[in-house]
Design a protein around this motif. Structure first.
Motif, PDB file in Angstrom:
ATOM      1  N   ARG B  62     -22.677  45.202  17.495  1.00 25.77           N
ATOM      2  CA  ARG B  62     -22.174  45.537  18.831  1.00 25.77           C
ATOM      3  C   ARG B  62     -22.865  46.792  19.359  1.00 25.77           C
ATOM      4  O   ARG B  62     -23.259  46.849  20.531  1.00 25.77           O
ATOM      5  N   TYR B  63     -23.007  47.776  18.509  1.00 24.23           N
ATOM      6  CA  TYR B  63     -23.620  49.024  18.975  1.00 24.23           C
ATOM      7  C   TYR B  63     -25.129  48.849  19.154  1.00 24.23           C
ATOM      8  O   TYR B  63     -25.720  49.448  20.064  1.00 24.23           O
ATOM      9  N   ASP B  64     -25.729  48.018  18.312  1.00 16.17           N
ATOM     10  CA  ASP B  64     -27.160  47.727  18.494  1.00 16.17           C
ATOM     11  C   ASP B  64     -27.396  47.114  19.872  1.00 16.17           C
ATOM     12  O   ASP B  64     -28.334  47.502  20.592  1.00 16.17           O
ATOM     13  N   GLN B  65     -26.548  46.151  20.227  1.00 14.33           N
ATOM     14  CA  GLN B  65     -26.735  45.507  21.527  1.00 14.33           C
ATOM     15  C   GLN B  65     -26.361  46.445  22.675  1.00 14.33           C
ATOM     16  O   GLN B  65     -26.933  46.363  23.760  1.00 14.33           O
ATOM     17  N   PHE B  66     -25.419  47.313  22.423  1.00 10.20           N
ATOM     18  CA  PHE B  66     -25.055  48.308  23.440  1.00 10.20           C
ATOM     19  C   PHE B  66     -26.266  49.177  23.764  1.00 10.20           C
ATOM     20  O   PHE B  66     -26.589  49.434  24.936  1.00 10.20           O
ATOM     21  N   GLN B  67     -26.967  49.589  22.726  1.00 13.00           N
ATOM     22  CA  GLN B  67     -28.153  50.426  22.954  1.00 13.00           C
ATOM     23  C   GLN B  67     -29.265  49.638  23.643  1.00 13.00           C
ATOM     24  O   GLN B  67     -29.979  50.172  24.488  1.00 13.00           O
ATOM     25  N   ASP B  68     -29.394  48.357  23.289  1.00 11.22           N
ATOM     26  CA  ASP B  68     -30.373  47.522  23.990  1.00 11.22           C
ATOM     27  C   ASP B  68     -30.007  47.377  25.467  1.00 11.22           C
ATOM     28  O   ASP B  68     -30.881  47.404  26.349  1.00 11.22           O
ATOM     29  N   ALA B  69     -28.720  47.226  25.717  1.00 11.49           N
ATOM     30  CA  ALA B  69     -28.276  47.031  27.104  1.00 11.49           C
ATOM     31  C   ALA B  69     -28.566  48.267  27.954  1.00 11.49           C
ATOM     32  O   ALA B  69     -28.854  48.149  29.151  1.00 11.49           O
ATOM     33  N   LEU B  70     -28.484  49.433  27.323  1.00  7.97           N
ATOM     34  CA  LEU B  70     -28.742  50.667  28.075  1.00  7.97           C
ATOM     35  C   LEU B  70     -30.159  50.692  28.646  1.00  7.97           C
ATOM     36  O   LEU B  70     -30.409  51.292  29.688  1.00  7.97           O
TER      37      LEU B  70
END
Lengths: 261, 115
Positions: B62-70
């Motif tokens: 979830r946090y990996d994708q959060f950082q990608d989304a940023l």
């Protein structure tokens, strides 16, 4: 509306709401039998219209077993078998909200049966698309299934819960797009207005979520105020909030445009 | 026709008066309407990331994708919201064999961890 109070009905009427359109929904827990759905459909077609009428609000509904309960194909088939009896009720607009939740094979099998039921009985279709990470894939799967059935007319189907990454595929295929407004999750008022600014106002509507979770029955009136804050004129707001839902639902002979508007 | 000013003259900072019906909002109008809200949400995101950093243990997909989304926010393309949503989306096209939960967590756990 089955999980809302009469105060909500009163507030909606005072805010100018002209009609309620309530899809068959997941109760927040799984019903244990088809008999539970029978009672629920009685509530949607008999009791809730009476309750809404106490506030002068026409009540329409849609029937189905929600995709959240579609993993049990046996139960779904039992529920599908009792729906035709209720389709005769004067406030039933069609089949919905059908669709997918986790995009599983059983959900797809049950969706196919719902599509067949709607097509066989010339019913409008209201589609629920999956949540969050499952939405893009699920929306595409649903559109592919609807397009694969030659009896289905896209202009008689509304694909609800579109967001920025799914609205284009829905509109490009000729379907109506719905934006159910939630205060935080799914589509907020401001994002819905953004989508309207980018994709226009043809074949798209917004509606207020009125379920058992965190939702705001006056979300559409609030969005109308927000449109005005952005400089939209009265004609624009009327098109989105009133004329478009009327245009879609008027495809059902059961629907009557509210009087006195 | 020029859009009329929506601000009180001689004010040291913008004071927005709504509605300005019939006039499309310009960029300054949009900032007047939404800047403070967006600023607060941005600080909330920064605080959330700081909170994650302070905590112990490992993050997950979830946090990996959060950082990608940023990263979508750094784009100058006008479809940042769409790209943020896609960053969290299941990119596959085939149905899953069986649903073992009704819930969605907001990020795709990957094929190995999908239901």
């Amino acid at each position: 509306m089955v999980s809302r109070t009469t105060d909500d009905y009163q507030a909606m009427v005072m805010a100018g709401c002209q009609a309620v359109c309530e899809p068959a929904f997941w109760a927040g827990f799984d019903r244990s039998s088809a008999q539970g759905f029978y009672d629920y459909f009685c509530q949607l077609t008999q009791h809730e219209p009476r309750r809404a009428s106490m506030f002068g609000l026409p009540h329409y509904t849609w029937l189905c077993i929600n995709p959240k309960e579609s993993e049990d194909v046996g139960l779904a088939e039992e529920v599908l078998a009792i729906i035709p009896e209720f389709m005769k009720s004067p406030n039933v607009l069609g089949i919905g909200e059908i669709g997918l939740n986790k995009n599983s094979r059983n959900e797809i099998a049950v969706l196919e049966k719902h599509i067949d039921l709607a097509a066989s009985n010339d019913q409008l279709i209201l589609v629920h698309t999956p949540h969050l990470e499952d939405k893009r894939k699920g929306t595409q799967l649903i559109l592919d299934m609807l397009k694969a059935d030659s009896r289905i007319k896209p202009e008689r189907c509304i694909i609800d819960h579109v967001e920025e990454h799914t609205v284009r595929m829905v509109l490009d295929d000729g379907f109506w797009a719905g934006m159910t407004l939630y205060p935080e999750t799914k589509c907020t008022s401001n994002r819905a207005i953004d989508i309207l600014e980018v994709y226009g106002t043809e074949r798209i509507w917004m509606n207020s979520a009125c379920d058992w979770g965190n939702s705001v029955p006056l979300a559409v009136p609030k969005a109308m105020q927000e449109m005005k804050r952005r400089g939209k004129n009265a004609s624009y707001v009327d098109q989105v909030a009133y004329q478009n839902p009327i245009a879609f639902m008027s495809q059902s002979p059961r629907f009557s445009e509210p009087e006195g508007v | 026709m020029a859009i009329q000013s929506n601000r009180i003259a001689n004010e040291p900072f913008p004071v927005f008066i709504w509605p300005f019906q019939g006039h499309m909002a310009d960029r300054k109008n949009i900032l007047d309407l939404y800047f403070l809200d967006a600023r607060a949400r941005l600080i909330d995101i920064a605080a959330f990331m700081d909170r994650v950093n302070r905590a112990e243990g490992e993050t997950d997909f979830r946090y990996d994708q959060f950082q990608d989304a940023l990263k979508a926010l750094e784009s100058d393309q006008p479809n940042r919201a769409e790209n943020v949503l896609l960053a969290f989306s299941d990119p596959t096209d085939e149905p899953i064999p069986v649903a073992t939960t009704k819930a969605a967590c907001g990020a795709w756990p990957g094929e190995a961890n999908s239901d």
